[in-house]
Design an enzyme around this catalytic site. Sequence first.
Site, PDB file in Angstrom:
ATOM      1  CB  SER A 141       9.044 -20.052  -2.024  1.00  0.00           C
ATOM      2  OG  SER A 141      10.074 -20.926  -1.637  1.00  0.00           O
ATOM      3  CG  ASP A 173      33.592 -14.867  -8.277  1.00  0.00           C
ATOM      4  OD1 ASP A 173      32.875 -15.899  -8.293  1.00  0.00           O
ATOM      5  OD2 ASP A 173      34.040 -14.332  -9.317  1.00  0.00           O
ATOM      6  CG  HIS A 206       7.013 -23.238   1.491  1.00  0.00           C
ATOM      7  ND1 HIS A 206       7.809 -22.279   2.084  1.00  0.00           N
ATOM      8  CD2 HIS A 206       7.299 -23.187   0.162  1.00  0.00           C
ATOM      9  CE1 HIS A 206       8.531 -21.681   1.174  1.00  0.00           C
ATOM     10  NE2 HIS A 206       8.257 -22.207  -0.008  1.00  0.00           N
TER      11      HIS A 206
END
Length: 434
Positions: free
Chosen positions: A145, A359, A412
């Site tokens: 993951s 940023d 998953h």
Amino acid sequence: MTSTSYRQPGVVLTDHHFSVPLDHTAPDGERIEVYGREVVAGGRTGDDLPWLVYLEGGPGHGARRFNGAPAWLGRAVRDYRVLLLDQRGTGRSTPRNRQTLPAVGDAAAQAAHLGHFRADSIVRDCELIRGQLTGGAPWSVLGQSFGGFCATHYLSTAPEGLREVFITGGLPSLDGHADDVYRAAYPRIQRKVEAHYTRYPQDVERARRIAAHLAEQPTTLPGGYTLTVEAFQSLGILLGSGDGSHQLHYLLENAFVRTGAGHELSDAFQEAVSQQLSFAGHPLYALLHEPIYAQGGRATGWSAERVRAEFPAFDAATALAGDAPVLFTGETIHPWHFTSDPALRPLRETADLLAARTDWPALYDPARLAANEVPVAAAVYHDDMYVDTADSLRTARAIRGLRTWVTDEYEHDGVRAGGERVLDRLIGLVRDEV
């Protein structure tokens, strides 16, 4: 580096503690500790084995704690000396949570500090640690993951440190904004919820009844968590794992108890929900979940909350006003998490500042990935609730030489639920044995 060794059935474990810079661009500045647990098969402690470092999913989760060598770890120790790494800020590494962050400073200082806890810093930690453990030899990486996101960054920035890479459910979009991630996620989440209700149709009315109760009377759970309708819906995160639908069903079936004053949410239900929803053990998951997608000069701006408004089927009030089922949500973080959860409440301003930051450095280098020479294999789970399959396959095509195994046999958590099979398949792929 300090080390201590001990035994469990079939394996020898060694605790390693490493000192690393908080900011790798300022190596003489503040330092933090990163912990890793070495695992080697009991009869092979003296063998010259290649190293495999395991990067856990998350963000914000320490490496899984095993008893012996079950599941994929049993396959790994046949060939490797394994390092289960507690990524910075998690597990036994220097913790970052509501108790420790105030020492960093105010919310602005905390947000700046946590900017050093993404995949870029984790990979630079790995490179320092690799030099101490392998003497400079490349090592292998298994990324589950978010650990796969870290592995993809590793391939982008320090491929010389890699012998081979295995990724399970963790090929990220290389350029997608968080908004793109969640616009793709909500329809997948809805499919998982609908599949759950098809399997357990009795849960439709149970979920409506619980949501209606909470709409009138939010409940304070053991430990102080405020259970609202939105928080209840977030239990849908369970639906991304192989047995999660069954877990959710059993959680819902005993929600109420009859008392002299009428029906109330049972203590057992409240305790179980508290354990599922609390971020006390992994607060960085909430703080950094959207920043792991941030790059390119755009703020995440509470993306999951904003994008959810584009999918009105998830509005519980509308569902309760009619006869529609209440839809659960999934792997999404919202501002209300930081008012509901006592482990997060003191960090709300910090979370707001992280959501506003623009940023963030770029995480992936498409040109370098296109020239990749490291053997890479990735398990891509069909209709993975947490990581978009289409994004994963686009990224797989962008990494030169990467081999994929696309499967709908697992959800998953396939690398954990599938025993040795998933890792064995990936090892076979990088070795050209399958």
